[in-house]
Design an enzyme around this catalytic site. Structure first.
Site, PDB file in Angstrom:
ATOM      1  N   SER A 142       0.862  -1.185   0.000  1.00 61.39           N
ATOM      2  CA  SER A 142       0.000   0.000   0.000  1.00 61.39           C
ATOM      3  C   SER A 142       0.891   1.225   0.000  1.00 61.39           C
ATOM      4  O   SER A 142       2.016   1.188   0.536  1.00 61.39           O
ATOM      5  CB  SER A 142      -0.895   0.032   1.248  1.00 61.39           C
ATOM      6  OG  SER A 142      -1.542   1.282   1.377  1.00 61.39           O
ATOM      7  N   TYR A 155      -2.348   0.209  10.491  1.00 63.67           N
ATOM      8  CA  TYR A 155      -2.310  -0.219   9.092  1.00 63.67           C
ATOM      9  C   TYR A 155      -1.023   0.261   8.419  1.00 63.67           C
ATOM     10  O   TYR A 155      -0.335  -0.514   7.755  1.00 63.67           O
ATOM     11  CB  TYR A 155      -3.536   0.342   8.365  1.00 63.67           C
ATOM     12  CG  TYR A 155      -3.672  -0.109   6.931  1.00 63.67           C
ATOM     13  CD1 TYR A 155      -4.241  -1.342   6.622  1.00 63.67           C
ATOM     14  CD2 TYR A 155      -3.269   0.705   5.884  1.00 63.67           C
ATOM     15  CE1 TYR A 155      -4.387  -1.750   5.309  1.00 63.67           C
ATOM     16  CE2 TYR A 155      -3.406   0.305   4.566  1.00 63.67           C
ATOM     17  CZ  TYR A 155      -3.970  -0.919   4.272  1.00 63.67           C
ATOM     18  OH  TYR A 155      -4.109  -1.330   2.975  1.00 63.67           O
TER      19      TYR A 155
END
Length: 251
Positions: A142, A155
């Site tokens: 990501s 995250y």
């Protein structure tokens, strides 16, 4: 695309989102796809779609945070198709939408169990299956590995670890015929992102504001990069992190 037809490839998180798009694209390219997902029904639906389109696929239920489950997944792929040539590790979970001081330890651990521990386990067993003949692995990470966003500390941390894991593993196996790269999607319209935006109403506006192309990506746009990295056309690419993000990390 050169060097994909007939290759045995695992796709974790293959039942939805980016993993589903990758599975379908690899099926179209003539790969022998093992669609692996925690949701067995979704994995089966994607495998069936590949078969209906003339491709070859099997569905496997996998819990990437459980080593026995990951080991069984790789063994099933190698047993059914005779070998394992590649993998795309797309399984992941989102953030809880909380500021760091509000995150419970169990919430932190649950995120890292899939996004980092799970990625480690998948790479470990996929590499073992490829040691004799080589192969290619693409880890879906990501842009959060490089830039932060509100209420997503756990995250971001898990994805930064995933990018580091990719780089370290690529060095370990660079002379053993195994290429390992990361793809870093920007905001992509997947069920996971839509769910995260539902939990945190401010997330959609925050993400949209940092994409110079002024839109979110689509899973197929990420899948195209994965397909190339798994192919022989990417034979000199390893240890790299490819941001497919509408310009997000260029700001």
């Amino acid at each position: 695309m050169k060097g994909l037809e007939g290759k045995s490839i695992i796709v974790t998180g293959g039942g939805s989102g980016i993993g589903e798009a990758v599975s379908l694209m690899l099926g179209e390219a003539g790969c022998l796809v093992t669609v692996a997902d925690l949701d067995a029904d979704k994995a089966q639906a994607v495998a069936a779609a590949i078969g209906e389109a003339g491709g070859t696929a099997q569905a496997v239920r996998v819990d990437v945070a459980d080593e026995a489950s990951v080991s069984a997944m790789t063994q099933t792929a190698a047993s059914r198709f005779g070998r394992l040539d590649g993998a795309c590790n797309a399984a992941g979970v989102p953030q809880r939408g909380k500021a760091l001081h509000e995150i419970e330890l169990g919430e932190w651990d649950a995120c890292h169990a899939v996004n980092l521990r799970g990625l480690f386990l998948c790479n470990k067993h996929e590499i073992r299956a490829m040691l004799d003949k080589g192969g290619a692995i693409v880890n879906i990470v990501s842009t959060s590995a490089m830039v932060g966003f509100p209420n997503g500390s756990e995250y971001c941390a898990s994805k930064a670890g995933a990018m580091g894991l990719t780089r370290g593993a690529a060095i370990d196996y660079a002379t053993k015929g195994i290429r390992i790269n990361a793809v870093l999607p920007g905001g992509t319209l997947t069920p996971m992102l839509k769910g995260a935006m539902a939990v945190d109403p401010g997330l959609e506006g925050a993400l949209a504001a940092v994409h110079p192309m002024n839109r979110f990506g689509h899973p197929s746009e990420i899948a195209g990069a994965v397909r190339w990295l798994l192919s022989d056309e990417a034979s000199f690419a390893t240890g790299a992190s490819f941001a497919i993000d509408g310009g997000h990390t260029s700001i």
